[in-house]
Design an enzyme around this catalytic site. Structure first.
Site, PDB file in Angstrom:
ATOM      1  N   SER A 177       0.013  -7.238   8.987  1.00  0.00           N
ATOM      2  CA  SER A 177      -1.250  -6.326   8.180  1.00  0.00           C
ATOM      3  C   SER A 177       0.344  -4.917   8.591  1.00  0.00           C
ATOM      4  O   SER A 177       1.302  -5.012   8.392  1.00  0.00           O
ATOM      5  CB  SER A 177      -1.681  -6.712   9.921  1.00  0.00           C
ATOM      6  OG  SER A 177      -0.075  -6.476  10.978  1.00  0.00           O
ATOM      7  N   LYS A 178      -0.723  -3.833   8.462  1.00  0.00           N
ATOM      8  CA  LYS A 178       0.361  -2.612   8.636  1.00  0.00           C
ATOM      9  C   LYS A 178       0.715  -1.951   9.921  1.00  0.00           C
ATOM     10  O   LYS A 178       2.262  -1.766  10.038  1.00  0.00           O
ATOM     11  CB  LYS A 178      -0.986  -1.262   8.905  1.00  0.00           C
ATOM     12  CG  LYS A 178      -0.442  -0.265   8.715  1.00  0.00           C
ATOM     13  CD  LYS A 178      -1.423   0.974   8.134  1.00  0.00           C
ATOM     14  CE  LYS A 178      -1.502   2.218   9.003  1.00  0.00           C
ATOM     15  NZ  LYS A 178      -0.519   2.694   9.712  1.00  0.00           N
ATOM     16  N   ARG A 179       0.042  -3.140  11.104  1.00  0.00           N
ATOM     17  CA  ARG A 179       0.758  -2.999  12.522  1.00  0.00           C
ATOM     18  C   ARG A 179       1.946  -3.606  12.487  1.00  0.00           C
ATOM     19  O   ARG A 179       3.642  -3.605  13.029  1.00  0.00           O
ATOM     20  CB  ARG A 179       0.311  -3.482  13.237  1.00  0.00           C
ATOM     21  CG  ARG A 179      -0.833  -2.818  14.054  1.00  0.00           C
ATOM     22  CD  ARG A 179      -1.416  -2.788  15.742  1.00  0.00           C
ATOM     23  NE  ARG A 179      -0.429  -4.652  15.916  1.00  0.00           N
ATOM     24  CZ  ARG A 179      -1.941  -4.766  16.272  1.00  0.00           C
ATOM     25  NH1 ARG A 179      -2.941  -4.520  16.515  1.00  0.00           N
ATOM     26  NH2 ARG A 179      -2.208  -6.417  16.025  1.00  0.00           N
ATOM     27  N   ASP A 201       5.039  -0.768  11.362  1.00  0.00           N
ATOM     28  CA  ASP A 201       5.027   0.351  11.666  1.00  0.00           C
ATOM     29  C   ASP A 201       5.674  -0.465  12.765  1.00  0.00           C
ATOM     30  O   ASP A 201       6.705   0.340  13.371  1.00  0.00           O
ATOM     31  CB  ASP A 201       3.268   0.059  12.428  1.00  0.00           C
ATOM     32  CG  ASP A 201       2.829   1.204  11.602  1.00  0.00           C
ATOM     33  OD1 ASP A 201       3.198   1.772  10.742  1.00  0.00           O
ATOM     34  OD2 ASP A 201       1.629   0.713  11.781  1.00  0.00           O
TER      35      ASP A 201
END
Ligand code: GLU
Length: 503
Positions: A262-264, A267
């Site tokens: 996921s994008k998380r 990050d």
């Protein structure tokens, strides 16, 4: 393969294209090119609530950056356009009507409140509410109501949806190129909504109608669409159309190998999950992109190609041309592919070595204002010496600043190690040797300096370490003789003098 291969990449423009979407596009592209087929971009924007400004342009830019432009799509009209579903709105209703006429679909008038009530009621009992053969006659639809009642509701413009009438007690035999044969019991399927009274088709209907009208031969898409396969195959049968072949690509997993990337994750671990930088038009949030982070598109493509596919050999380095030749859907795995952000750096380092030094020099210069006056050929020569140690253009400065500016300080640890009692004397002597070399070539430098060291039994480290510190400011950098040759005689002498002054 007899028919012309036609594949489509069909994203919904709801935001930037995730790296998984780029992999789907890539596999479609490779398959199309391998079979001299057509790679189509279709924008699935029927859900206007989720439409995001700029997302379609982003998708096109990302495909172009990766070097896999589409053959047909918005702005490249072939004979199957338009390629945005919002521009095809008028097409879908007649197909929904056709299914009703054939008895494969029906009107359903249940209000949102009623459905919500059933959902909650089931939840309380620990069950899931499914709208299908087992309860549809107890709900409000054209199967349970009398014809006049149905007509009255339609005449009164009551809200309705059109649902697919999924049969009871049938076993569907589905085929997937990657997953093989799949059996599905229709009793567990729900009667999916195909069309809404706002005049818009749902994803399922629009997707099938368009794949049929665009003569798509192979549907290559992410595993998250596998649950839709049963309905899609049923729809093809209901229309009496020949279904395309299907291939559902494995998930891309987090670097830990557990769960979907996921994008998380990006990050948290400090890597992008998007090909290009994205500025969210609403929140103004900026998400990093591989391009802006300094990755080469060749590295991105090569890296993504091996997420779920393997050539069956040990080969890892493939340019696009080689991928097209080697790619086979049969060699795509079923199991998820772990995303390794270190691996793409490895590819980037590889493709860095293949880039021309001139082009790299231009990029480097554009990123460092202090290089604006420096000759591009001079910069390119330096890049030739240092790029072996670089993964990104942004590494260049750290590896090469001493070619452009003299050191202003000397690394403490290095000087402790290199500067001895006799260093001053040795540097004075070295300076005079350098001054006497008229033809300032690498060869002459090597001969004269190494000759002097061996003849006098001095020991290489005693000279070469302080010399390196004089030139670089630290015990780093490429070959000392290359450095001297490139910065030239005057600069070399000046730097040796500076070190003498400090000593
Ligand atoms: N619009 C769907 C998506 O966003 C397309 C799925 C498919 O390829 O059928 O991925």
């Amino acid at each position: 393969m007899t028919k012309n291969v036609r594949v489509r990449f069909a994203p919904s423009p709801t935001g930037p294209l995730h790296i998984g979407g780029v992999r789907t596009a890539l596999f479609n592209y490779l398959f199309a090119k391998k079979h001299n087929g057509t790679f189509i971009l279709r924008i699935e924007d029927t859900d206007q609530n989720r439409y995001v400004e700029g997302a379609e342009q982003y998708i096109t830019d990302a495909l172009n950056w990766c070097g896999m432009p589409f053959d047909e799509g918005p702005g490249k009209e072939g004979s199957f356009g338009p390629y945005r579903q919002s521009e095809r709105k008028h097409l879908y209703k007649k197909y929904a009507d056709e299914l009703i006429a054939k008895g494969h679909a029906y009107y359903a008038f249940d209000t949102a409140e009623t459905l919500d009530f059933h959902r909650k009621d089931h939840e309380k009992k620990g069950k899931t509410f499914i709208y299908n053969w087992h309860n549809r006659l107890k709900l409000s639809n054209s199967l349970s109501l009398r014809t006049e009642e149905v007509q009255a509701k339609l005449d009164a413009a009551e809200n309705y949806v059109i649902r697919f009438k999924s049969p009871k007690d049938e076993i569907l035999h589905l085929k997937d190129i990657i997953r093989g044969d799949i059996k599905i019991d229709t009793n567990i399927l729900d009667d999916k909504v195909l069309f809404k009274s706002d005049g818009m088709p749902t994803y399922h209907l629009a997707n099938i109608v368009d794949d049929h009208l665009m003569e798509i031969t192979h549907v290559i898409r992410g595993e998250e669409w596998l649950p839709s396969l049963a309905l899609h195959c049923q729809l093809y049968d209901a229309f009496g159309w020949q279904a395309p072949e299907f291939a559902h690509l494995p998930l891309i997993l987090k670097p830990t190998g557990k769960g979907k990337l996921s994008k998380r994750d990006g990050d948290k671990l400090g890597f992008p999950v998007f090909p290009l930088e994205w500025k969210d038009p609403n929140t103004k949030e900026v998400s990093r992109g591989y391009k802006e982070d300094g990755y080469f598109p060749e590295a991105m493509v090569n890296f993504l190609s091996l997420l779920g596919w393997n050539p069956g050999t040990e080969q890892e380095i493939f340019n696009l041309e080689e991928l097209i030749n080697a790619f086979e859907l049969e060699r795509v795995n079923k199991s998820g592919a772990r995303f390794d952000p270190e691996k793409i750096k490895w590819f980037n380092h590889h493709y860095m070595q293949e880039q021309s030094n001139d082009i790299l020099a231009k990029t480097f210069k554009s990123k460092r204002p202090e290089l604006s006056e420096i000759d591009v050929n001079y910069t390119a020569r330096i890049i030739g010496l240092i790029k072996e140690r670089a993964t990104f253009v942004s590494d260049f400065w750290e590896l090469s600043h001493f070619f452009f500016t003299a050191p202003t300080e000397y690394d403490e640890k290095a000087t402790k190690k290199a500067f001895k009692e006799d260093t001053l004397e040795l540097m004075e002597k070295l300076k005079s040797i350098i001054l006497h070399i008229d033809d300032f070539t690498v060869e002459n430098l090597q001969n004269d300096i190494k000759g002097w060291i061996t003849e006098n039994n001095i020991g290489f480290g005693k000279v070469m370490m302080p010399l390196r510190i004089a030139l670089v400011g630290a015990l780093q950098g490429p070959d000392v003789f290359d450095i001297m040759f490139i910065i030239g005689k005057n600069e070399t002498v000046e730097r040796v003098q500076s070190v003498i002054d400090v000593l």
